[in-house]
Design a protein around this motif. Structure first.
Motif, PDB file in Angstrom:
ATOM      1  N   TYR A   8      31.985  32.553  43.034  1.00  0.00           N
ATOM      2  CA  TYR A   8      33.169  32.213  42.239  1.00  0.00           C
ATOM      3  C   TYR A   8      33.494  33.325  41.243  1.00  0.00           C
ATOM      4  O   TYR A   8      34.659  33.648  41.023  1.00  0.00           O
ATOM      5  N   THR A   9      32.443  33.901  40.642  1.00  0.00           N
ATOM      6  CA  THR A   9      32.666  35.009  39.715  1.00  0.00           C
ATOM      7  C   THR A   9      33.418  36.140  40.407  1.00  0.00           C
ATOM      8  O   THR A   9      34.422  36.657  39.895  1.00  0.00           O
ATOM      9  N   SER A  10      32.945  36.514  41.583  1.00  0.00           N
ATOM     10  CA  SER A  10      33.598  37.598  42.333  1.00  0.00           C
ATOM     11  C   SER A  10      35.010  37.211  42.741  1.00  0.00           C
ATOM     12  O   SER A  10      35.914  38.062  42.756  1.00  0.00           O
ATOM     13  N   GLN A  11      35.215  35.943  43.066  1.00  0.00           N
ATOM     14  CA  GLN A  11      36.551  35.492  43.474  1.00  0.00           C
ATOM     15  C   GLN A  11      37.563  35.697  42.345  1.00  0.00           C
ATOM     16  O   GLN A  11      38.663  36.215  42.562  1.00  0.00           O
ATOM     17  N   ILE A  12      37.186  35.288  41.144  1.00  0.00           N
ATOM     18  CA  ILE A  12      38.086  35.420  39.991  1.00  0.00           C
ATOM     19  C   ILE A  12      38.347  36.891  39.667  1.00  0.00           C
ATOM     20  O   ILE A  12      39.481  37.311  39.411  1.00  0.00           O
ATOM     21  N   GLY A  31      40.408  38.613  42.408  1.00  0.00           N
ATOM     22  CA  GLY A  31      41.787  38.131  42.402  1.00  0.00           C
ATOM     23  C   GLY A  31      42.559  38.511  41.149  1.00  0.00           C
ATOM     24  O   GLY A  31      43.734  38.170  41.011  1.00  0.00           O
ATOM     25  N   GLY A  32      41.885  39.206  40.226  1.00  0.00           N
ATOM     26  CA  GLY A  32      42.549  39.614  38.996  1.00  0.00           C
ATOM     27  C   GLY A  32      42.944  38.448  38.115  1.00  0.00           C
ATOM     28  O   GLY A  32      43.860  38.550  37.291  1.00  0.00           O
ATOM     29  N   GLN A  33      42.214  37.322  38.253  1.00  0.00           N
ATOM     30  CA  GLN A  33      42.568  36.102  37.526  1.00  0.00           C
ATOM     31  C   GLN A  33      41.766  35.909  36.250  1.00  0.00           C
ATOM     32  O   GLN A  33      42.007  34.963  35.507  1.00  0.00           O
ATOM     33  N   ALA A  56      44.844  30.450  50.024  1.00  0.00           N
ATOM     34  CA  ALA A  56      43.932  31.235  50.858  1.00  0.00           C
ATOM     35  C   ALA A  56      42.738  31.745  50.071  1.00  0.00           C
ATOM     36  O   ALA A  56      41.696  32.050  50.634  1.00  0.00           O
ATOM     37  N   LEU A  57      42.897  31.829  48.748  1.00  0.00           N
ATOM     38  CA  LEU A  57      41.804  32.341  47.936  1.00  0.00           C
ATOM     39  C   LEU A  57      40.889  31.246  47.418  1.00  0.00           C
ATOM     40  O   LEU A  57      39.814  31.517  46.900  1.00  0.00           O
ATOM     41  N   LEU A  58      41.322  29.996  47.526  1.00  0.00           N
ATOM     42  CA  LEU A  58      40.485  28.901  47.034  1.00  0.00           C
ATOM     43  C   LEU A  58      39.294  28.725  47.954  1.00  0.00           C
ATOM     44  O   LEU A  58      39.435  28.642  49.165  1.00  0.00           O
ATOM     45  N   LEU A  59      38.116  28.655  47.389  1.00  0.00           N
ATOM     46  CA  LEU A  59      36.924  28.498  48.202  1.00  0.00           C
ATOM     47  C   LEU A  59      36.905  27.120  48.851  1.00  0.00           C
ATOM     48  O   LEU A  59      37.352  26.142  48.272  1.00  0.00           O
ATOM     49  N   PRO A  60      36.363  27.031  50.063  1.00  0.00           N
ATOM     50  CA  PRO A  60      36.234  25.724  50.707  1.00  0.00           C
ATOM     51  C   PRO A  60      35.418  24.784  49.834  1.00  0.00           C
ATOM     52  O   PRO A  60      34.494  25.203  49.144  1.00  0.00           O
ATOM     53  N   PRO A  66      37.195  35.418  51.577  1.00  0.00           N
ATOM     54  CA  PRO A  66      37.756  36.730  51.899  1.00  0.00           C
ATOM     55  C   PRO A  66      36.623  37.761  51.906  1.00  0.00           C
ATOM     56  O   PRO A  66      35.704  37.688  51.080  1.00  0.00           O
ATOM     57  N   TYR A  67      36.696  38.722  52.822  1.00  0.00           N
ATOM     58  CA  TYR A  67      35.622  39.714  52.944  1.00  0.00           C
ATOM     59  C   TYR A  67      35.379  40.447  51.633  1.00  0.00           C
ATOM     60  O   TYR A  67      34.241  40.678  51.245  1.00  0.00           O
ATOM     61  N   GLU A  68      36.441  40.799  50.927  1.00  0.00           N
ATOM     62  CA  GLU A  68      36.301  41.559  49.693  1.00  0.00           C
ATOM     63  C   GLU A  68      35.523  40.771  48.640  1.00  0.00           C
ATOM     64  O   GLU A  68      34.734  41.325  47.883  1.00  0.00           O
ATOM     65  N   VAL A  69      35.748  39.453  48.598  1.00  0.00           N
ATOM     66  CA  VAL A  69      35.018  38.594  47.657  1.00  0.00           C
ATOM     67  C   VAL A  69      33.550  38.502  48.071  1.00  0.00           C
ATOM     68  O   VAL A  69      32.645  38.608  47.237  1.00  0.00           O
ATOM     69  N   ALA A  70      33.327  38.312  49.364  1.00  0.00           N
ATOM     70  CA  ALA A  70      31.953  38.210  49.862  1.00  0.00           C
ATOM     71  C   ALA A  70      31.181  39.493  49.577  1.00  0.00           C
ATOM     72  O   ALA A  70      30.036  39.455  49.104  1.00  0.00           O
ATOM     73  N   LEU A  71      31.803  40.650  49.833  1.00  0.00           N
ATOM     74  CA  LEU A  71      31.114  41.921  49.615  1.00  0.00           C
ATOM     75  C   LEU A  71      30.806  42.131  48.130  1.00  0.00           C
ATOM     76  O   LEU A  71      29.706  42.565  47.774  1.00  0.00           O
ATOM     77  N   ALA A  72      31.751  41.798  47.266  1.00  0.00           N
ATOM     78  CA  ALA A  72      31.522  41.957  45.824  1.00  0.00           C
ATOM     79  C   ALA A  72      30.368  41.078  45.364  1.00  0.00           C
ATOM     80  O   ALA A  72      29.526  41.500  44.552  1.00  0.00           O
ATOM     81  N   SER A  73      30.308  39.854  45.898  1.00  0.00           N
ATOM     82  CA  SER A  73      29.223  38.938  45.528  1.00  0.00           C
ATOM     83  C   SER A  73      27.885  39.437  46.055  1.00  0.00           C
ATOM     84  O   SER A  73      26.869  39.381  45.357  1.00  0.00           O
ATOM     85  N   VAL A  74      27.883  39.943  47.291  1.00  0.00           N
ATOM     86  CA  VAL A  74      26.657  40.488  47.874  1.00  0.00           C
ATOM     87  C   VAL A  74      26.154  41.656  47.034  1.00  0.00           C
ATOM     88  O   VAL A  74      24.978  41.747  46.703  1.00  0.00           O
ATOM     89  N   GLN A  75      27.066  42.551  46.675  1.00  0.00           N
ATOM     90  CA  GLN A  75      26.674  43.746  45.919  1.00  0.00           C
ATOM     91  C   GLN A  75      26.211  43.401  44.508  1.00  0.00           C
ATOM     92  O   GLN A  75      25.272  44.004  43.991  1.00  0.00           O
ATOM     93  N   ARG A  76      26.869  42.436  43.883  1.00  0.00           N
ATOM     94  CA  ARG A  76      26.532  42.092  42.504  1.00  0.00           C
ATOM     95  C   ARG A  76      25.279  41.226  42.421  1.00  0.00           C
ATOM     96  O   ARG A  76      24.467  41.391  41.506  1.00  0.00           O
ATOM     97  N   THR A  77      25.127  40.300  43.370  1.00  0.00           N
ATOM     98  CA  THR A  77      24.107  39.265  43.227  1.00  0.00           C
ATOM     99  C   THR A  77      23.128  39.173  44.396  1.00  0.00           C
ATOM    100  O   THR A  77      21.919  39.326  44.218  1.00  0.00           O
TER     101      THR A  77
END
Length: 341
Positions: A195-199, A202-204, A9-13, A269-280
């Motif tokens: 991808y940066t936000s995803q990792i 996800g704590g990866q 579910a966390l893997l990007l399309p 995931p919304y949390e990943v999208a929001l983190a990316s929006v805020q960071r970049t």
């Protein structure tokens, strides 16, 4: 020790390879059309890109021309379509135009946005022993060849007193690199948001270094000279760019709203999208296509020529068109402050 693969579910399309991406990913020509009128502007886009921003900001209303959207998985094939006159204009990151110029493609950079490079990162696993960029010597690093991350890796290594030859480069497109990184098959991954936000979300993994201060943080809209030579299409391109500039500014003031739209459009995931929006994403401002921009892109071209990844000297000044600059600020203007972590 092998690391657990990320949940599916966390893997990007696979389609989400965004404007910074390099590689030979194919196009998916869509039939979505907006607007009305006898003139059609063929626009190349990427998933969650210009169309999504324009629609979310209400900038696709009251068009007196049609926009036909074609979706591409990365920058290089989009620019191939521009070169072939299949697309009139489309958005890409800072490195694909350099490679297109090196190939002699018929393209013109017509507008630019300057944002932070904090989302352009070299990531390492959370429990990695690597503590600083110098520690990458002799280690394996995944990166998409010809992408903005490729140049960010080159520039970050140079800033650390290293060269590309000092690391074991694994040329992998993001989906494969993500799998390699999360399974411990590479020591580091040079990549971009989201991808940066995803990792991170996800704590990866964690950030070893970012492109801040070593890359130019530019993204572009690139047009076909044939479209620019058509008076009516050139007028439509001007209107399109004006709308895109307003929509990009809208993102800064509507970050959560845009993150919801982006997550829905891309499957993030919304949390990943929001983190990316805020960071970049929310940091981008529209800037002029000017001499400092050309000089900055020339540095990228020269770096890849020196690495023999571009076969000959590129004169990037021949691949820009400044007619849409208007009263825009210089390309060196600081990006908006990031509100991300």
């Amino acid at each position: 020790m092998r690391r657990r693969l990320a949940p599916a579910a966390l893997l990007l399309p696979l389609a989400l390879l965004l404007s910074a991406c390099g590689g030979n990913s194919a196009a998916s020509t869509g039939s979505d059309t907006d607007g009305k009128g006898s003139l059609t502007l063929n626009v190349g886009d990427q998933k969650g890109g210009s169309e999504a921003i324009l629609r979310a900001a209400g900038e696709l209303e009251n068009l007196d021309y049609k926009i036909k959207w074609s979706t591409f998985t990365s920058g290089p094939p989009l620019l191939e379509a521009v070169n072939a006159k299949a697309v009139d204009i489309g958005g890409v990151g800072n490195t694909p135009p350099v490679f297109a110029a090196g190939a002699g493609s018929k393209i013109k950079v017509v507008s630019a946005w300057h944002g932070t490079s904090k989302g352009d990162a070299i990531l390492v696993p959370k429990d990695s022993e690597l503590a600083k960029p110098q520690d990458l010597k002799g280690r394996s690093v995944a990166v998409a060849q010809g992408s903005s991350a490729h140049y960010q890796l080159v520039a970050s290594l140079e800033a650390a007193g290293l060269s590309l030859g000092d690391v074991k480069v694994k040329y992998l497109q993001p989906a494969d690199a993500l799998a390699a990184f999360t399974s411990g098959k590479v020591d580091a991954w040079a990549v971009w948001d989201p991808y940066t936000s995803q990792i991170l979300q996800g704590g990866q993994g964690r950030i070893l270094t970012t492109g801040e201060g070593v890359t130019n943080g530019l993204t572009f809209q690139v047009a076909a000279p044939s479209a620019l030579g058509d008076k009516k299409k050139a007028a439509a391109i001007k209107d399109y760019l004006d709308r895109l500039r307003r929509a990009t500014a809208w993102v800064h003031d509507h970050q959560e709203e845009w993150a919801k739209v982006w997550a829905k459009d891309t499957g993030l995931p919304y949390e990943v999208a929001l983190a990316s929006v805020q960071r970049t994403n929310s940091t981008r401002i529209s800037v002029a296509v000017d001499k400092p921009l050309v000089a900055s892109e020339q540095e990228i071209a020269d770096a890849f020529t020196e690495l023999k990844l571009i076969p000959h000297k590129v004169d990037f000044a021949g691949f820009v068109d400044t007619r849409f600059n208007g009263g825009l600020p210089p390309s060196t203007t600081a990006a908006r402050a990031s509100s991300g972590s």
